[in-house]
Design a protein around this motif. Structure first.
Motif, short mmCIF file in Angstrom:
data_model
loop_
_atom_site.label_atom_id
_atom_site.label_comp_id
_atom_site.label_asym_id
_atom_site.label_seq_id
_atom_site.Cartn_x
_atom_site.Cartn_y
_atom_site.Cartn_z
N PHE A 7 -50.04 -13.34 98.01
CA PHE A 7 -50.57 -12.89 99.29
C PHE A 7 -51.76 -13.71 99.78
O PHE A 7 -52.45 -13.31 100.72
CB PHE A 7 -50.98 -11.41 99.20
CG PHE A 7 -49.85 -10.50 98.80
CD1 PHE A 7 -48.77 -10.29 99.66
CD2 PHE A 7 -49.84 -9.87 97.57
CE1 PHE A 7 -47.72 -9.46 99.30
CE2 PHE A 7 -48.79 -9.03 97.20
CZ PHE A 7 -47.73 -8.83 98.07
N GLU A 8 -52.06 -14.85 99.14
CA GLU A 8 -53.24 -15.62 99.54
C GLU A 8 -53.14 -16.00 101.01
O GLU A 8 -52.16 -16.56 101.45
CB GLU A 8 -53.41 -16.88 98.67
CG GLU A 8 -54.79 -17.53 98.89
CD GLU A 8 -55.02 -18.81 98.09
OE1 GLU A 8 -54.04 -19.44 97.66
OE2 GLU A 8 -56.19 -19.17 97.91
N GLY A 9 -54.18 -15.68 101.75
CA GLY A 9 -54.23 -16.03 103.16
C GLY A 9 -53.57 -15.02 104.09
O GLY A 9 -53.67 -15.14 105.31
N ASP A 37 -55.38 -23.39 91.21
CA ASP A 37 -56.63 -24.07 90.86
C ASP A 37 -57.61 -23.16 90.12
O ASP A 37 -58.37 -23.61 89.26
CB ASP A 37 -57.28 -24.63 92.13
CG ASP A 37 -57.54 -23.56 93.19
OD1 ASP A 37 -56.77 -22.58 93.27
OD2 ASP A 37 -58.53 -23.69 93.93
N ASP A 38 -57.60 -21.87 90.45
CA ASP A 38 -58.53 -20.94 89.81
C ASP A 38 -58.42 -21.01 88.29
O ASP A 38 -59.41 -21.18 87.57
CB ASP A 38 -58.25 -19.49 90.27
CG ASP A 38 -58.30 -19.32 91.79
OD1 ASP A 38 -57.72 -20.16 92.50
OD2 ASP A 38 -58.91 -18.33 92.24
N THR A 39 -57.18 -20.90 87.81
CA THR A 39 -56.93 -20.93 86.37
C THR A 39 -57.05 -22.35 85.82
O THR A 39 -57.59 -22.55 84.73
CB THR A 39 -55.52 -20.36 86.06
OG1 THR A 39 -55.50 -19.00 86.50
CG2 THR A 39 -55.20 -20.43 84.58
N GLY A 52 -56.39 -11.74 102.47
CA GLY A 52 -57.37 -12.83 102.43
C GLY A 52 -57.20 -13.67 101.19
O GLY A 52 -56.08 -14.03 100.81
N ASP A 53 -58.31 -13.97 100.52
CA ASP A 53 -58.26 -14.85 99.34
C ASP A 53 -57.85 -14.05 98.11
O ASP A 53 -58.62 -13.91 97.15
CB ASP A 53 -59.63 -15.53 99.15
CG ASP A 53 -59.53 -16.71 98.19
OD1 ASP A 53 -58.42 -16.99 97.69
OD2 ASP A 53 -60.57 -17.35 97.95
N THR A 54 -56.61 -13.54 98.14
CA THR A 54 -56.18 -12.58 97.11
C THR A 54 -56.12 -13.15 95.70
O THR A 54 -56.43 -12.44 94.75
CB THR A 54 -54.79 -12.02 97.46
OG1 THR A 54 -53.94 -13.11 97.80
CG2 THR A 54 -54.86 -11.05 98.63
N ASP A 55 -55.70 -14.41 95.55
CA ASP A 55 -55.60 -14.93 94.17
C ASP A 55 -56.99 -14.97 93.54
O ASP A 55 -57.18 -14.61 92.38
CB ASP A 55 -54.89 -16.29 94.09
CG ASP A 55 -55.64 -17.43 94.75
OD1 ASP A 55 -56.43 -17.17 95.69
OD2 ASP A 55 -55.45 -18.59 94.33
N THR A 56 -57.97 -15.39 94.33
CA THR A 56 -59.32 -15.57 93.78
C THR A 56 -60.05 -14.24 93.61
O THR A 56 -60.73 -14.03 92.60
CB THR A 56 -60.10 -16.53 94.68
OG1 THR A 56 -59.33 -17.73 94.80
CG2 THR A 56 -61.46 -16.85 94.11
N ILE A 57 -59.90 -13.33 94.55
CA ILE A 57 -60.55 -12.02 94.41
C ILE A 57 -59.93 -11.27 93.23
O ILE A 57 -60.63 -10.68 92.40
CB ILE A 57 -60.48 -11.23 95.74
CG1 ILE A 57 -61.33 -11.93 96.79
CG2 ILE A 57 -60.97 -9.78 95.54
CD1 ILE A 57 -61.23 -11.35 98.20
MG MG Z 1 -57.91 -18.44 96.37
#
Ligand code: MG
Ligand code: R7I
Ligand code: MG
Length: 349
Positions: free
Chosen positions: A26-28, A58-60, A295-300
């Motif tokens: 769901f990112e973005g 990239d987070d991981t 929004g920035d779901t992967d990072t949150i």
């Molecule tokens: Mg992100």
């Protein structure tokens, strides 16, 4: 019973990878109905889908570089960490890196680079990035260092390799502090947890560079503290809508619009919530709720997953979720090795 320390370490890094992999869907996205989130999550239980189907981003990738560097050097070594970021980017540039940080990673690959902090300082007209790329990879600092001052010091320096704006590196320090406190069981007393974060950030933001950056960006004087106060207010309300969370805290790619949000997700989901399945444990609730913000779901979800995983421990994470995500075994291994390092007396500074 409360999870043991090793279980918390493993929960932190595995929770972080799960948030990244599961949140990537769901990112973005602007509007993510809870139904769609629950559909996405129940698909993880489908055994016919195959293992590791959800790829990490990239987070991981960068979190793994941080952990590998701390383990190999048995200390914070900025040149080694910078080299690992550059090498990882070069090997797999398609993992969804932020649009600006790519330039830093390319410069960090230069073999004779004198000052590894310099490329980050050239970003965005010289102010540096305020993105959440420093915070998304900050968890391993909380697993490597025992004292709060070391967690702060090195998580900030680690973030400064790509994010030289104080909003970027202070966001990383806030995330590392939240994981540090959660590993110690501090989420058993949620009010004290948030108060500790506020008092530590008051000290951190009482700094000339932080004040100048806040001014230049038209923010309040103590930007993280004021967001954390809003987190507290939202927690005190009887009911909070997704829209209110987004408008009060944000769900964006800036560290200021995502680190306090991730902390809110964890605190809000300490209890069962309407709309989330009763069979869900706290970590599952936290990740589901983070995704529903859009929004920035992967990072949150990655940041909330690290804090929640440190609280609930590895045994709270469904096997089917772990099997669905790329890089879980590697993260678990890094967490075990960081635990061994943490237990070594000579690593205390
Ligand atoms: Mg992100
Ligand atoms: O912070 P960063 O590593 O990006 C992390 C995000 C996470 O969501 C990942 O999952 C991935 O999707 O990217 O990368 P940066 O490029 O440093 O910052 C991210 C974005 O924030 C930039 O591309 C800009 O759009 C914005 N940004 C800024 N914009 C204007 N002025 C960051 N700093 C500034 C700034 O100072
Ligand atoms: Mg990402």
């Amino acid at each position: 019973a409360a999870p043991g320390v090793l279980s918390r370490f493993r929960g932190a890094l595995v929770g972080s990878v799960l948030g990244d992999c599961i949140g990537g869907e769901f990112e973005g996205a602007v509007d993510v109905p809870l139904d769609r989130v629950l559909q996405h999550l129940s698909a993880l239980e489908d055994e016919t889908r195959g293992d590791g189907i959800l790829q990490y981003s990239d987070d991981t990738a960068m979190m793994r570089c941080v952990a590998d560097s701390l383990l190999t050097r048995m200390a914070f070594d900025e040149r080694d960490m910078a080299r690992r970021f550059a090498k990882e980017f070069n090997l797999a540039p398609g993992r969804g890196y932020g649009a600006g940080v790519v330039q830093v990673l390319q410069k960090l690959a230069a073999p004779h680079l004198k000052d590894v902090f310099q490329p980050a300082q050239a970003q965005f007209g010289g102010r540096g990035s305020f993105g959440n790329g420093g915070a998304m990879r900050a968890a391993p600092f909380a697993l490597a260092f025992k004292s709060r001052s070391d967690v702060f010091k090195y998580s900030r320096l680690g973030a400064m390799l790509t994010h030289s704006c104080s909003l970027g590196y202070n966001g990383a320090a806030l995330q590392a502090l939240a994981v540090h406190l959660s590993l110690q069981g501090a989420l058993a007393l949620p009010k004290e947890f948030i108060n500790k974060l506020i008092s530590e950030m008051e000290e951190m933001e009482n700094d000339e560079k932080a004040q100048l950056d806040a001014q230049a960006l038209n923010l309040s004087e103590f930007p993280y503290c004021s967001r954390l106060h809003r987190v507290k207010e939202l927690l005190d309300r009887n009911s909070v809508s997704i829209e209110e969370v987004i408008s009060e805290l944000g769900n964006g790619i800036a560290a200021l619009q995502s680190v306090p949000t991730a902390i809110f997700c964890v605190l809000h989901c300490l209890e069962p919530r309407d709309g989330l399945p009763e069979r869900f444990g706290g970590l599952e609730r936290t990740i589901a709720y983070s995704l529903a913000l859009g929004g920035d779901t992967d990072t949150i979800a990655c940041m909330a997953g690290a804090i929640a995983g440190a609280h609930y421990g590895i045994d709270s994470i469904p096997q089917s979720w772990q099997k669905s995500c790329e890089g879980v075994e590697e993260a678990d291994d890094l967490a075990r090795r960081l635990y061994d390092l943490y237990c070594l007396p000579q690593f205390e500074e």
